[in-house]
Structures are given as C-alpha cells and as structure tokens.
Design an enzyme around this catalytic site. Structure first.
Site, PDB file in Angstrom:
ATOM      1  N   ARG A 235      -4.588 -11.235 -13.436  1.00 33.03           N
ATOM      2  CA  ARG A 235      -4.069 -10.398 -12.359  1.00 33.03           C
ATOM      3  C   ARG A 235      -4.871 -10.684 -11.097  1.00 33.03           C
ATOM      4  NH1 ARG A 235      -0.160  -9.935 -14.835  1.00 33.03           N
ATOM      5  NH2 ARG A 235       0.930  -8.087 -15.565  1.00 33.03           N
ATOM      6  N   GLU A 264       0.440  -9.482  -4.336  1.00 29.08           N
ATOM      7  CA  GLU A 264       1.580 -10.343  -4.640  1.00 29.08           C
ATOM      8  C   GLU A 264       2.879  -9.783  -4.058  1.00 29.08           C
ATOM      9  OE1 GLU A 264       0.603 -11.804  -8.616  1.00 29.08           O
ATOM     10  OE2 GLU A 264       2.766 -11.791  -8.916  1.00 29.08           O
ATOM     11  N   HIS A 282       3.128 -17.043 -10.026  1.00 31.08           N
ATOM     12  CA  HIS A 282       3.101 -16.151 -11.198  1.00 31.08           C
ATOM     13  C   HIS A 282       4.112 -16.607 -12.261  1.00 31.08           C
ATOM     14  CE1 HIS A 282       2.002 -11.772 -12.497  1.00 31.08           C
ATOM     15  NE2 HIS A 282       2.093 -12.603 -13.547  1.00 31.08           N
TER      16      HIS A 282
END
Ligand code: DGY
Length: 324
Positions: A235, A264, A282
C-alpha cells in the site's frame, strides 16, 4: 435480500450472486462518490466493494440493513473495520488467491528496476538506440545480494521463495518468526533498522494500518545503502512519498519501483520526473485467473454470510454469531 456491487468486476462474481439475491451493479469502471454510494446502500443487505471505495462510518450509517462488506481485495484499509465490528457487520476479503500473482509482479518490478528495462524500452522506441555500448544502461546484479522482506506473511514468503534462483541472502522483518523461511531459506529475522542498513533490495509486504503508515520516511531512507533499491506492491501510504522523492533526488537510495501510491491515483510532486523510479498502475494482482478468483471469493463470502454460514475469509470473525 439485496446486494450492491460498487463497480464492474469479473462477471463470475456477479453470476454467482444472481441466483441467490437481488443484485444491483454500478456498471462502470468509475468509483461511486460517497453520497451516491450511501443512496445505493440504503436498503442493501450486502455490498461487494473495491479497494477504491471508502467504506466509512457515515457510509455504514446510511445502510441500516447492511450485514456484510465484501472487499474484492486482500487489503481492507478502505473499510473502517472497527466501526463495522461495532455495528455487527461482517468484513470479508480475498487473501491467498492473489499471493502468487503479487509475488510474481514484485519480482517483475525488482528485476526491471535493477536492469533499467523501462528506460531501455523508451530508448529503443524513441529511435535513440545507436547500437551496443559497453557503458550504456548498466544495472545491478541480483546474485548473492541481500533481499530485505518487510512483512513475511503469505506474499512476503512467496517473494522470498522466488529468490532461490539468485541465491540471495534473505533478511526479514515481522512481528512473528517465520520458521519456513528460516529453515528452508536460511532467512534471518532482524530489526527494521538492521534490514534497512543491510539489504540491497527492500520489498514491502505489510497491510496498511495506523502502525505502518509512513513506516518508511526520511530517517529510514537515511539508513539504506545508496546502492539499494526499494519495491512496494503493498500500500502506498506505507511510504512517505514526498520523502521518497527527496531520497531518490539526493541519491540516498539507487531507485524505487512502485505499484501503489500514497494518494492513488495521484503521485507525489516530482515522483514521475525521477528517472530512477519505475511506476506501475496497481496491477500486482492483475492476471485473468487471479481477478476471477478474487471476484468468486468476494461473491462466495456474501453468499455464506447472508446464508448464516462461515465465509471463506473474514476479517472480524467475532461478528459472525451476531450476523446469524
Ligand atoms: C489487494 O487485494 O489488496 C491488492 O492491492 C489488489 O489486488
């Protein structure tokens, strides 16, 4: 009973739910804004959500019938699990099925970073390849180097297992010892500062929590070798991204490969301008088979909870008796 799916997912998940429940799909690849999500959950018994949906106390309060929040991800940092638990709402996730895909992608990034693959691709595409050059785009070797694994759970372990081909030394940092890594791969459990000081490649495999937010910032980059590389497929907010940009600019570390970002999809200022970073969108778990399995487990978790059965994977098992 009614299930709301917040965004397009692999159809296998939707098809599994349809025979059991009234299913409403937000048929889009855009995240629903919070207010719209609240309206959709007004009479929902379950929500199948994505890591891009913030399932806050306010969202849960707008859903008085909600019994299960099924996250189509292993990470559940987008859900206020403590509040869900207080409300007696089951929170489920999809661990296990994305371990191999994520470990493979970690190595994809690590190798591509160490060997300048993206820079080389750009050179060739842009017509700047003028033939073999003994001094051009020199990277780093992996063989015999030290791999530092931050978080030796399922994915960290799978990453360590894949290092055998390069005969790397393995250091790991985790709250609990990992006897499999120690016995089979001679891995050494060390403190976080020791890992940062000794590793040539540092790779992050922890969940995001209050404890792990900004685990890597300026003081930690100062401990790393100037020749070390950092990889993050966990993360984004585990790394202080602004501090990373400074560390890369000042040569505190050699490079970084990121699949995840602090805010993000936004990037910290200056990150994209660095040429010692490799940036992925991602996609560590993005294989057809893995995403299908994630959708299937997310659907099965809802079916099980709403039918009073034990789900495939639950984050707050203490609520189960209350849901029944
Ligand atoms: C997860 O599942 O938490 C990943 O980040 C997305 O696959």
């Amino acid at each position: 009973m009614k299930v709301f799916i917040t965004r397009n997912i692999p159809p296998i998940g939707i098809d599994l739910l349809k025979p059991h429940f009234e299913v409403e799909l937000h048929a889009s690849s855009e995240t629903l804004p919070g207010e719209a999500l609240k309206r959709k959950l007004k009479d929902a018994d379950a929500v199948l959500c994505l890591l891009t949906d913030a399932i806050t106390p306010a969202v849960m309060d707008a859903a008085p019938k909600l019994k299960v929040i099924s996250n189509h991800a292993v990470g559940v940092d987008n859900v206020d699990v403590a509040y869900a638990t207080r409300r007696g709402i089951a929170v489920t996730n999809t661990p296990g099925v994305l371990t191999d895909a994520t470990a493979d992608f970690t190595w994809t990034l690590l190798l591509a970073l160490a060997r300048n693959v993206a820079a080389g691709d750009a050179v060739v595409r842009n017509g700047r390849f003028h033939g073999w050059d003994p001094l051009f785009l020199l990277g780093a070797d992996l063989a015999g180097k030290t791999l530092g694994i931050v978080g030796a759970g399922r994915i960290g372990t799978a990453v360590a297992e894949r290092s055998a081909g390069w005969k790397m030394k393995i250091l790991y940092f985790d709250r609990a010892p990992n006897p499999h890594l120690e016995n089979t791969f001679h891995a050494r459990r060390v403190s976080f500062p020791v890992l940062l000081k000794e590793a040539d490649f540092v790779t992050i495999h922890l969940p995001l929590s209050a404890e792990t937010t900004h685990l890597l910032g300026e003081p930690e980059f100062a401990l790393m070798k100037p020749t070390a590389y950092l990889v993050n497929t966990a993360r984004g907010a585990i790394i202080d991204e602004a501090a990373l940009v400074r560390a890369l600019r000042e040569g505190k570390i050699a490079g970084a490969a990121l699949d995840v970002y602090e805010r993000e999809p936004a990037l910290a200022e200056g990150l994209a301008e660095r040429n010692n970073v490799l940036l992925a969108p991602h996609i560590a778990s993005a294989t057809v088979a893995t995403r299908n399995k994630m959708a299937e487990i997310a659907a099965r978790n809802i079916i099980h909870v709403l039918h009073g059965e034990t789900p495939v994977s639950i984050v707050n098992p203490e609520v189960l008796n209350r849901v029944k």
